[in-house]
Structure formats: structure tokens, C-alpha cells
Design an enzyme around this catalytic site. Structure first.
Site, PDB file in Angstrom:
ATOM      1  N   ASP A  45       0.892  -0.595   0.318  1.00 42.59           N
ATOM      2  CA  ASP A  45       0.160   0.584  -0.254  1.00 42.59           C
ATOM      3  C   ASP A  45       1.125   0.885   0.063  1.00 42.59           C
ATOM      4  O   ASP A  45       0.780   2.393  -0.454  1.00 42.59           O
ATOM      5  CB  ASP A  45      -0.756  -0.059   1.027  1.00 42.59           C
ATOM      6  CG  ASP A  45      -1.909  -0.831   0.910  1.00 42.59           C
ATOM      7  OD1 ASP A  45      -2.672  -1.138   0.045  1.00 42.59           O
ATOM      8  OD2 ASP A  45      -2.039  -1.849   1.925  1.00 42.59           O
ATOM      9  N   ASN A 126      -4.954   8.584   1.966  1.00 43.64           N
ATOM     10  CA  ASN A 126      -4.947   8.136   2.712  1.00 43.64           C
ATOM     11  C   ASN A 126      -5.194   8.824   3.944  1.00 43.64           C
ATOM     12  O   ASN A 126      -6.586   8.926   4.377  1.00 43.64           O
ATOM     13  CB  ASN A 126      -3.827   7.172   3.515  1.00 43.64           C
ATOM     14  CG  ASN A 126      -3.782   5.480   3.129  1.00 43.64           C
ATOM     15  OD1 ASN A 126      -4.651   5.160   2.526  1.00 43.64           O
ATOM     16  ND2 ASN A 126      -2.869   4.855   3.754  1.00 43.64           N
ATOM     17  N   GLU A 127      -4.654   9.969   4.514  1.00 46.98           N
ATOM     18  CA  GLU A 127      -4.957  10.839   5.645  1.00 46.98           C
ATOM     19  C   GLU A 127      -4.385  11.701   5.698  1.00 46.98           C
ATOM     20  O   GLU A 127      -2.838  11.603   5.486  1.00 46.98           O
ATOM     21  CB  GLU A 127      -5.112  10.154   7.342  1.00 46.98           C
ATOM     22  CG  GLU A 127      -4.175   9.411   7.635  1.00 46.98           C
ATOM     23  CD  GLU A 127      -3.013   9.088   6.614  1.00 46.98           C
ATOM     24  OE1 GLU A 127      -2.126   8.864   6.646  1.00 46.98           O
ATOM     25  OE2 GLU A 127      -3.478   7.460   6.721  1.00 46.98           O
TER      26      GLU A 127
HETATM   27  P1  NAD Z   1       3.947   1.085   7.245  1.00 43.43           P
HETATM   28  O1  NAD Z   1       4.788   0.957   6.345  1.00 43.43           O
HETATM   29  O2  NAD Z   1       4.218   1.976   7.804  1.00 43.43           O
HETATM   30  O3  NAD Z   1       2.562   1.211   6.670  1.00 43.43           O
HETATM   31  C1  NAD Z   1       1.674   1.147   7.828  1.00 43.43           C
HETATM   32  C2  NAD Z   1       0.739  -0.353   7.409  1.00 43.43           C
HETATM   33  O4  NAD Z   1      -0.975   0.694   6.893  1.00 43.43           O
HETATM   34  C3  NAD Z   1       1.235  -1.279   6.062  1.00 43.43           C
HETATM   35  O5  NAD Z   1       0.405  -2.301   6.987  1.00 43.43           O
HETATM   36  C4  NAD Z   1      -0.027  -0.522   4.992  1.00 43.43           C
HETATM   37  O6  NAD Z   1      -0.824  -2.245   4.522  1.00 43.43           O
HETATM   38  C5  NAD Z   1      -0.694  -0.483   5.693  1.00 43.43           C
HETATM   39  N1  NAD Z   1      -2.039   0.481   4.921  1.00 43.43           N
HETATM   40  C6  NAD Z   1      -1.830   1.893   4.659  1.00 43.43           C
HETATM   41  N2  NAD Z   1      -2.481   2.213   3.200  1.00 43.43           N
HETATM   42  C7  NAD Z   1      -3.786   1.292   3.999  1.00 43.43           C
HETATM   43  C8  NAD Z   1      -5.577   1.880   3.636  1.00 43.43           C
HETATM   44  N3  NAD Z   1      -6.035   2.645   3.116  1.00 43.43           N
HETATM   45  N4  NAD Z   1      -6.282   0.765   4.633  1.00 43.43           N
HETATM   46  C9  NAD Z   1      -5.133   0.035   5.190  1.00 43.43           C
HETATM   47  N5  NAD Z   1      -4.051   0.281   5.665  1.00 43.43           N
HETATM   48  C10 NAD Z   1      -3.704   0.255   4.268  1.00 43.43           C
HETATM   49  O7  NAD Z   1       3.771   2.870   6.301  1.00 43.43           O
HETATM   50  P2  NAD Z   1       3.548   3.103   4.709  1.00 43.43           P
HETATM   51  O8  NAD Z   1       3.979   1.919   3.638  1.00 43.43           O
HETATM   52  O9  NAD Z   1       4.309   4.549   4.586  1.00 43.43           O
HETATM   53  O10 NAD Z   1       2.009   4.164   4.698  1.00 43.43           O
HETATM   54  C11 NAD Z   1       2.196   5.201   5.127  1.00 43.43           C
HETATM   55  C12 NAD Z   1       0.589   5.011   6.136  1.00 43.43           C
HETATM   56  O11 NAD Z   1       1.008   3.937   7.570  1.00 43.43           O
HETATM   57  C13 NAD Z   1       0.059   6.098   6.378  1.00 43.43           C
HETATM   58  O12 NAD Z   1      -0.881   6.323   5.288  1.00 43.43           O
HETATM   59  C14 NAD Z   1      -0.975   5.942   7.852  1.00 43.43           C
HETATM   60  O13 NAD Z   1      -2.087   5.755   7.090  1.00 43.43           O
HETATM   61  C15 NAD Z   1      -0.497   4.001   8.514  1.00 43.43           C
HETATM   62  N6  NAD Z   1      -0.227   4.482   9.650  1.00 43.43           N
HETATM   63  C16 NAD Z   1      -0.584   3.440  10.250  1.00 43.43           C
HETATM   64  C17 NAD Z   1      -0.293   3.167  11.471  1.00 43.43           C
HETATM   65  C18 NAD Z   1      -1.203   3.111  13.251  1.00 43.43           C
HETATM   66  O14 NAD Z   1      -2.259   2.663  12.351  1.00 43.43           O
HETATM   67  N7  NAD Z   1      -1.195   3.151  14.115  1.00 43.43           N
HETATM   68  C19 NAD Z   1       0.795   4.775  12.419  1.00 43.43           C
HETATM   69  C20 NAD Z   1       1.207   5.237  11.397  1.00 43.43           C
HETATM   70  C21 NAD Z   1       1.261   5.517   9.794  1.00 43.43           C
END
Ligand code: NAD
Length: 267
Positions: A45, A126-127
Site C-alpha cells: 500500500d 489516505n489521511e
Molecule cells: P508503513 O509501512 O508503516 O505502513 C503501515 C501499514 O498501513 C501497512 O501495513 C500498510 O499496508 C497499511 N496501509 C496503508 N494504507 C492502507 C489503507 N488504505 N488501508 C489499510 N491499510 C493500509 O507506512 P507506509 O507504507 O509509508 O504507509 C503510510 C501509512 O501508514 C499512512 O498513510 C497511515 O495510514 C499508516 N499509518 C498507520 C499507523 C497506525 O495504524 N497506528 C501509524 C502511522 C501510519
């Protein structure tokens, strides 16, 4: 048909990228890194987020396809061993030998960031999050020009419907089907006691409604736009709204949102 491939950069993704180019050339697809019709992301993703931001200026004319190298992603529905099948479908489409595949469009968020050092606008897939770096964030949240609440806590997350399964989910937000044109505001560890009060529930705002977040003290903040981090110490405000533009994904076969949710979180 003109295509471009963006891979995660690891060994498997690079190998798959090379395979893709070889098969694409054999099937008459044209590589074009400047103005492709289809952008293929190979990785996870995060790679799709990267592809989206790389082609942000051409979003209206591009359709995205995702190939995953690990587990099924939210933006990546093709497996590595299905690349020949995908290329076959792309090539048939280019030759007009098949009915046009379905294109689904997902809402995005438009941000206007106002700083003492200047203004800039961004689009999120995403956000967007606003977080404190060295202490509690103090921010005023307005909805449609009316003061809504004074937030104190770790931060605020504003997600798209397709981003609702990502960070938003970890914050207790609802999952929104991407056919709903809306944005969701969730709190990150708000302080709630007899003195400070926030709503404490995620909010879903429809298209044309606006959420403005005003920084209410001198503070070191970290703003994130998908995977991009923007440290900031002179923020005045961030204005968030459902964007006019949408992202397009080409669907050579069905990839229902609720199936993805079940596969990712329940199966
Ligand atoms: P990363 O490698 O830390 O990925 C985080 C996880 O988010 C991965 O497992 C990825 O598959 C999942 N992910 C990304 N978009 C998704 C979606 N639309 N629906 C479900 N899962 C999704 O970081 P990255 O690859 O640079 O991705 C950045 C994203 O990580 C940000 O957009 C944010 O949504 C997510 N994130 C999540 C958290 C949390 O859940 N606590 C914290 C920081 C960032």
C-alpha cells in the site's frame, strides 16, 4: 496504451518490475514515464501512496493498478504470479479486443496549509495528521466557519474513505465505503477532564463541508500527508475538505471493498 511502473525498490519488487517491462514490450504496451495512461505500483500500500504522490499533477488522466509482493493490500489486488494475466488484459484493452474494464474512483482530501512563512496546498489519498512533537497539541477545530471545539492531546487525523482502514482504524474511526464522498476526523489521545473537553467521537463530514484546524500556541508540530512528514513550527491553520479530484483505479476484475476489509482484518 502507455504505462509506467513504480516499484518499492526491494529485490523482489525490482525483479517483478523487470518482468513486467519485458512482458509489456512483448504485448505491445508502451512505456511512458511522463504521461502514462496506467500506473502500476509493485510492492504494498505504501508503494501505491508513493505512486499517487509521484503523479499527483496528472491524477485526472491516470488509472492506477496495484500488485502486491507480500499480503493482499488495500490498494494492491494483483499477486506477483498474476502479472502475465494482468498484462494480457491490459493488452486486450489496448487492442479494443475486450470490453472496457471498470474504473472506480475514490475521494481524496484537499488541504490548504497556512504558515507564517507561506501557504501551500496538498492532496491526500489516505489521511492527513497533525501531531505534537514535544508536548500537547493545542488546536481549535472549526466546522464550516463555526468554532466546534478546542482540542488538547496528541493530535488529529483527517482521513479519506479509502484511508479509513489505515491509521483512522487504529484510532477507533469507522470504516467508510469509498463510494461515500466524505472525510473523517478522529482524535489522537485527546485530553478530557473537567477543564478540557472535546467531542471524543469520530466525525464524518460530507463533501462541501470544511474542517479548519488552527494552531493555538507556538508549537513544534509534525504534519503527515500519507507517508510524507512535514515538521512545522509556524503553522497558522490547516483547512480540510473533500477534494474535487478523485483517484481512479482500473479494475480488470472485481475487488470489493468489504471483501478486502474481511480478508485484511477477519480472515
Ligand atoms: P508503513 O509501512 O508503516 O505502513 C503501515 C501499514 O498501513 C501497512 O501495513 C500498510 O499496508 C497499511 N496501509 C496503508 N494504507 C492502507 C489503507 N488504505 N488501508 C489499510 N491499510 C493500509 O507506512 P507506509 O507504507 O509509508 O504507509 C503510510 C501509512 O501508514 C499512512 O498513510 C497511515 O495510514 C499508516 N499509518 C498507520 C499507523 C497506525 O495504524 N497506528 C501509524 C502511522 C501510519
Amino acid at each position: 496504451m502507455k504505462y509506467f511502473v513504480l516499484d518499492r525498490g526491494d529485490e523482489i519488487s525490482v525483479e517483478l518490475s523487470e518482468l513486467f517491462h519485458r512482458l509489456a514490450a512483448e504485448n505491445g504496451l508502451e512505456l511512458d514515464e511522463k504521461s502514462p495512461d496506467i500506473v502500476v505500483s509493485i510492492g504494498g500500500d505504501g508503494t501505491m501512496l508513493h505512486a499517487f504522490h509521484t503523479f499527483i499533477d496528472q491524477i485526472p488522466s491516470i488509472a492506477f493498478v496495484g500488485i502486491h509482493t507480500g499480503h493482499l493490500g488495500f490498494y494492491a489486488d494483483w499477486k506477483a504470479d498474476e502479472i502475465p494475466e494482468l498484462i494480457h488484459m491490459m493488452s486486450n484493452q489496448a487492442k479494443g479486443e475486450t470490453i472496457e474494464p471498470r474504473v472506480v474512483q475514490y475521494p481524496l482530501i484537499h488541504l490548504e496549509i497556512c504558515k507564517r512563512s507561506g501557504n501551500s496546498s496538498y492532496i491526500c489519498l489516505n489521511e492527513f495528521t497533525l501531531k505534537g512533537v514535544d508536548g500537547t497539541v493545542v488546536a481549535q477545530v472549526d466546522i464550516n466557519d463555526q468554532m466546534f471545539e478546542m482540542f488538547r492531546g496528541d493530535g488529529i487525523c483527517v482521513s479519506t474513505p479509502s484511508g479509513s482502514t489505515a491509521y483512522n482504524k487504529s484510532l477507533g474511526g469507522a470504516m467508510l465505503h469509498p463510494s461515500i464522498e466524505a472525510l473523517q476526523v478522529t482524535e489522537i489521545a485527546s485530553i478530557n477532564n473537567r477543564v478540557f473537553r472535546t467531542l471524543g467521537s469520530p466525525l464524518v463530514l460530507p463533501k462541501h463541508h470544511r474542517c479548519d484546524i488552527y494552531s493555538r500556541k507556538e508549537q513544534n508540530l509534525l504534519l503527515t500527508i500519507d507517508h510524507v512528514n512535514l515538521p512545522m513550527d509556524d503553522l497558522i491553520s490547516v483547512s480540510c475538505q473533500v477534494a474535487e479530484r478523485k483517484i481512479s483505479f482500473v479494475r480488470y476484475r472485481p475487488f470489493p471493498f468489504w471483501t478486502r476489509v474481511r480478508n485484511a482484518f477477519l480472515d
